[in-house]
Design an enzyme around this catalytic site. Sequence first.
Site, short mmCIF file in Angstrom:
data_model
loop_
_atom_site.label_atom_id
_atom_site.label_comp_id
_atom_site.label_asym_id
_atom_site.label_seq_id
_atom_site.Cartn_x
_atom_site.Cartn_y
_atom_site.Cartn_z
N GLU A 68 0.86 -1.16 -0.05
CA GLU A 68 -0.09 -0.11 -0.04
C GLU A 68 0.86 1.17 0.03
O GLU A 68 0.39 2.36 -0.60
CB GLU A 68 -0.86 0.05 1.36
N CYS B 13 -3.16 -2.73 7.29
CA CYS B 13 -2.67 -2.91 8.51
C CYS B 13 -2.93 -1.56 9.12
O CYS B 13 -3.41 -0.63 8.41
CB CYS B 13 -1.30 -3.39 8.74
#
Length: 155
Positions: free
Chosen positions: A66, A94
């Site tokens: 990401e 996360c």
Amino acid sequence: MKYYTFGDEPAISPDEFFMNEALKEARQARQEDEIPIGAVVVCKGQIIGKGHNLTERLNDVSAHAEMQALTAAANYMGGKYLPECTLYVTMEPCVMCAGASYWFQIGRIVFGAYDARRGFGRLNQTITHPKTVIKGGVHENECSQLVKDFFKSKR
């Protein structure tokens, strides 16, 4: 809603199409012996950033898929905010990556597999920007199996 077709294949939604692109990144990570998570950032139907885990190669615990994709997209756009964009990622982000998405002000996050142990949704769903729309479970089985197979091969 726009749908994509490929020859004789049935039409698929943009979320499925772009998750397939994120899966390509995840497979690239697997080839590099990284945890197979991939991500792409899309704006107006075009991929403007992509990435896969590089934590081993860079020896950097923050080099998540990401983070790679969001940074590439911001560079492409010439600015730090991405409210018109969608982040597609094969695994639920996360807390670190969800927090980064807040600062990028990403418009949408679409993820594949849920992460019961480290996913931001299990810990703090308010960590993303209040305007960010979240959708999970796109190609969930395929995304999940890729990670399971990776860790099984390590045992």
